[in-house]
Design a protein around this motif. Structure first.
Motif, PDB file in Angstrom:
ATOM      1  N   ALA A 195       0.815  -1.221   0.000  1.00 21.05           N
ATOM      2  CA  ALA A 195       0.000   0.000   0.000  1.00 21.05           C
ATOM      3  C   ALA A 195       0.849   1.272   0.000  1.00 21.05           C
ATOM      4  O   ALA A 195       0.316   2.360  -0.164  1.00 21.05           O
ATOM      5  CB  ALA A 195      -0.914   0.001   1.222  1.00 21.05           C
ATOM      6  N   ASN A 196       2.162   1.121   0.199  1.00 23.87           N
ATOM      7  CA  ASN A 196       2.999   2.328   0.317  1.00 23.87           C
ATOM      8  C   ASN A 196       3.442   2.818  -1.061  1.00 23.87           C
ATOM      9  O   ASN A 196       4.243   2.166  -1.735  1.00 23.87           O
ATOM     10  CB  ASN A 196       4.215   2.036   1.198  1.00 23.87           C
ATOM     11  CG  ASN A 196       4.872   3.311   1.663  1.00 23.87           C
ATOM     12  OD1 ASN A 196       5.057   4.242   0.868  1.00 23.87           O
ATOM     13  ND2 ASN A 196       5.211   3.383   2.937  1.00 23.87           N
ATOM     14  N   PRO A 197       2.935   3.970  -1.491  1.00 21.62           N
ATOM     15  CA  PRO A 197       3.237   4.444  -2.848  1.00 21.62           C
ATOM     16  C   PRO A 197       4.692   4.860  -3.017  1.00 21.62           C
ATOM     17  O   PRO A 197       5.153   5.060  -4.133  1.00 21.62           O
ATOM     18  CB  PRO A 197       2.297   5.639  -3.007  1.00 21.62           C
ATOM     19  CG  PRO A 197       2.041   6.116  -1.626  1.00 21.62           C
ATOM     20  CD  PRO A 197       2.090   4.909  -0.740  1.00 21.62           C
ATOM     21  N   ARG A 198       5.429   4.989  -1.894  1.00 19.52           N
ATOM     22  CA  ARG A 198       6.822   5.453  -1.990  1.00 19.52           C
ATOM     23  C   ARG A 198       7.807   4.309  -2.160  1.00 19.52           C
ATOM     24  O   ARG A 198       9.016   4.544  -2.302  1.00 19.52           O
ATOM     25  CB  ARG A 198       7.178   6.284  -0.750  1.00 19.52           C
ATOM     26  CG  ARG A 198       6.329   7.549  -0.714  1.00 19.52           C
ATOM     27  CD  ARG A 198       6.996   8.726  -0.106  1.00 19.52           C
ATOM     28  NE  ARG A 198       8.391   8.902  -0.482  1.00 19.52           N
ATOM     29  CZ  ARG A 198       9.298   9.405   0.329  1.00 19.52           C
ATOM     30  NH1 ARG A 198       8.962   9.754   1.555  1.00 19.52           N
ATOM     31  NH2 ARG A 198      10.538   9.573  -0.072  1.00 19.52           N
ATOM     32  N   LEU A 199       7.288   3.058  -2.148  1.00 18.45           N
ATOM     33  CA  LEU A 199       8.212   1.923  -2.195  1.00 18.45           C
ATOM     34  C   LEU A 199       8.059   1.097  -3.460  1.00 18.45           C
ATOM     35  O   LEU A 199       6.951   0.817  -3.907  1.00 18.45           O
ATOM     36  CB  LEU A 199       7.981   1.021  -0.973  1.00 18.45           C
ATOM     37  CG  LEU A 199       8.323   1.650   0.376  1.00 18.45           C
ATOM     38  CD1 LEU A 199       7.884   0.741   1.513  1.00 18.45           C
ATOM     39  CD2 LEU A 199       9.826   1.925   0.458  1.00 18.45           C
ATOM     40  N   ASP A 200       9.187   0.707  -4.011  1.00 16.23           N
ATOM     41  CA  ASP A 200       9.248  -0.224  -5.127  1.00 16.23           C
ATOM     42  C   ASP A 200       9.911  -1.477  -4.552  1.00 16.23           C
ATOM     43  O   ASP A 200      11.056  -1.407  -4.099  1.00 16.23           O
ATOM     44  CB  ASP A 200      10.134   0.405  -6.207  1.00 16.23           C
ATOM     45  CG  ASP A 200       9.737  -0.034  -7.588  1.00 16.23           C
ATOM     46  OD1 ASP A 200       8.761  -0.788  -7.724  1.00 16.23           O
ATOM     47  OD2 ASP A 200      10.420   0.391  -8.541  1.00 16.23           O
ATOM     48  N   ALA A 201       9.189  -2.595  -4.534  1.00 18.04           N
ATOM     49  CA  ALA A 201       9.666  -3.729  -3.732  1.00 18.04           C
ATOM     50  C   ALA A 201       9.622  -5.060  -4.462  1.00 18.04           C
ATOM     51  O   ALA A 201       8.899  -5.229  -5.440  1.00 18.04           O
ATOM     52  CB  ALA A 201       8.816  -3.839  -2.463  1.00 18.04           C
ATOM     53  N   THR A 202      10.399  -5.999  -3.925  1.00 10.45           N
ATOM     54  CA  THR A 202      10.283  -7.396  -4.314  1.00 10.45           C
ATOM     55  C   THR A 202      10.479  -8.236  -3.051  1.00 10.45           C
ATOM     56  O   THR A 202      10.825  -7.704  -1.987  1.00 10.45           O
ATOM     57  CB  THR A 202      11.316  -7.770  -5.406  1.00 10.45           C
ATOM     58  OG1 THR A 202      11.049  -9.113  -5.848  1.00 10.45           O
ATOM     59  CG2 THR A 202      12.744  -7.709  -4.900  1.00 10.45           C
ATOM     60  N   ALA A 203      10.193  -9.532  -3.169  1.00 12.72           N
ATOM     61  CA  ALA A 203      10.427 -10.440  -2.040  1.00 12.72           C
ATOM     62  C   ALA A 203      10.991 -11.736  -2.583  1.00 12.72           C
ATOM     63  O   ALA A 203      10.615 -12.173  -3.671  1.00 12.72           O
ATOM     64  CB  ALA A 203       9.124 -10.692  -1.279  1.00 12.72           C
ATOM     65  N   LEU A 204      11.914 -12.313  -1.818  1.00 14.05           N
ATOM     66  CA  LEU A 204      12.586 -13.543  -2.240  1.00 14.05           C
ATOM     67  C   LEU A 204      12.504 -14.587  -1.152  1.00 14.05           C
ATOM     68  O   LEU A 204      12.741 -14.288   0.025  1.00 14.05           O
ATOM     69  CB  LEU A 204      14.076 -13.253  -2.492  1.00 14.05           C
ATOM     70  CG  LEU A 204      14.424 -12.425  -3.718  1.00 14.05           C
ATOM     71  CD1 LEU A 204      15.914 -12.105  -3.713  1.00 14.05           C
ATOM     72  CD2 LEU A 204      14.051 -13.164  -4.996  1.00 14.05           C
ATOM     73  N   GLN A 205      12.190 -15.823  -1.536  1.00 19.17           N
ATOM     74  CA  GLN A 205      12.273 -16.944  -0.598  1.00 19.17           C
ATOM     75  C   GLN A 205      13.718 -17.404  -0.546  1.00 19.17           C
ATOM     76  O   GLN A 205      14.408 -17.394  -1.561  1.00 19.17           O
ATOM     77  CB  GLN A 205      11.434 -18.123  -1.082  1.00 19.17           C
ATOM     78  CG  GLN A 205       9.981 -17.820  -1.296  1.00 19.17           C
ATOM     79  CD  GLN A 205       9.210 -19.071  -1.656  1.00 19.17           C
ATOM     80  OE1 GLN A 205       9.110 -19.995  -0.865  1.00 19.17           O
ATOM     81  NE2 GLN A 205       8.666 -19.088  -2.858  1.00 19.17           N
ATOM     82  N   THR A 206      14.162 -17.823   0.617  1.00 21.99           N
ATOM     83  CA  THR A 206      15.500 -18.394   0.733  1.00 21.99           C
ATOM     84  C   THR A 206      15.404 -19.750   1.422  1.00 21.99           C
ATOM     85  O   THR A 206      14.535 -19.973   2.270  1.00 21.99           O
ATOM     86  CB  THR A 206      16.432 -17.491   1.566  1.00 21.99           C
ATOM     87  OG1 THR A 206      15.827 -17.239   2.843  1.00 21.99           O
ATOM     88  CG2 THR A 206      16.687 -16.154   0.879  1.00 21.99           C
ATOM     89  N   VAL A 207      16.296 -20.676   1.029  1.00 24.95           N
ATOM     90  CA  VAL A 207      16.505 -21.893   1.812  1.00 24.95           C
ATOM     91  C   VAL A 207      17.987 -21.962   2.129  1.00 24.95           C
ATOM     92  O   VAL A 207      18.804 -21.391   1.411  1.00 24.95           O
ATOM     93  CB  VAL A 207      16.056 -23.175   1.075  1.00 24.95           C
ATOM     94  CG1 VAL A 207      14.556 -23.197   0.874  1.00 24.95           C
ATOM     95  CG2 VAL A 207      16.803 -23.343  -0.245  1.00 24.95           C
TER      96      VAL A 207
END
Ligand code: SAH
Ligand code: DHB
Ligand code: MG
Length: 223
Positions: A195-207
């Motif tokens: 919801a934050n318009p100031r952020l450009d993001a990604t997410a990564l799973q790690t093992v």
């Protein structure tokens, strides 16, 4: 089986990327000797944080959640000679161990450890004009992650990198009814991120040796 394989692969990767370092190893030994929980980032994750901080040219780093200072040392080593890292910890026992480790790493003049609940330190940092930080690592109590994200943006500038640890939790985040409050809090963190318009993001799973988990990685956009 999977955990055994992930750990073996982590060991192989560590051997082939020059991760080993007596100061960092002594830090993990000191943490274990002091009875701290073994929830520091893994060595290859610490090196990843270090490289990301260097790649972003960070001169001022904020860390929320110190524990024994393992990730602190990786991050502080990414700084130029006049760089600064502020790390927030509320447990005096953890802070004592961390300060000894940071001293042994020769980083006492670079690292400023604030011993207080992170939410009050964040407000204090805002008031004293410590912002903007170039790089922020969120890794403390998960129920406050949405609030930490909000503060991180307030303490940022366009281009600031914000990373948050433990955002997958073995996939538990898929369960909206999960009994662990840290899981529901992580889902609220994602809602705040999206919801934050100031952020450009990604997410990564790690093992790896720390099991199945993950990081979010975000950059602050121009306002
Ligand atoms: N970043 C560390 C691990 C941090 S573990 C590493 O990878 O090496 C999380 C830490 O956050 C713990 O030491 C815990 O005491 C601290 N913590 C938990 N709640 C906190 C709060 N409200 N304010 C500040 N620190 C907090
Ligand atoms: C937990 C916290 C961490 O920072 C971590 O890396 C792993 C687990 C926890 O609160 O369970
Ligand atoms: Mg963590």
């Amino acid at each position: 089986m999977s955990q055994e394989l992930w750990t073996a692969v982590d060991d192989y990767l560590a051997q082939h990327t020059h991760l080993s370092d007596p100061v960092l190893e002594e830090t993990l030994r000191a943490n274990a000797a002091a009875g701290l929980p073994a929830i520091d980032v893994a060595p290859n994750q610490g090196k990843m944080l270090h490289l990301l901080a260097r790649m972003s040219g960070a001169r001022k780093i904020l860390e929320i959640g110190t524990l024994g200072g393992y990730s602190t040392i990786w991050l502080a080593r990414a700084l130029p000679p006049d760089g600064k890292l502020i790390t927030l910890e509320c447990n005096p026992r953890h802070a004592d161990v961390a300060l000894a480790n940071i001293e042994r790493a020769g980083l006492s003049s670079v690292v400023d450890l604030r011993l207080a609940p992170a939410l009050s330190s964040l407000e204090q940092l805002f008031k004293e004009g410590a912002a903007p930080f170039d790089f922020i690592f969120i890794d403390a109590d998960k129920p406050n992650n949405a609030a930490y994200l909000d503060w991180s943006v307030r303490l940022s500038r366009p281009g600031t990198v914000i990373i948050c640890d433990n955002v997958v939790r073995k996939g538990a985040i898929l369960d909206p009814e999960h009994e662990d409050v840290r899981v529901g809090a992580t889902r609220r963190f994602y809602e705040a991120l999206a919801a934050n318009p100031r952020l450009d993001a990604t997410a990564l799973q790690t093992v790896g040796r720390k099991g199945h988990d993950g990081f979010t990685l975000a950059v602050v956009k121009g306002s």
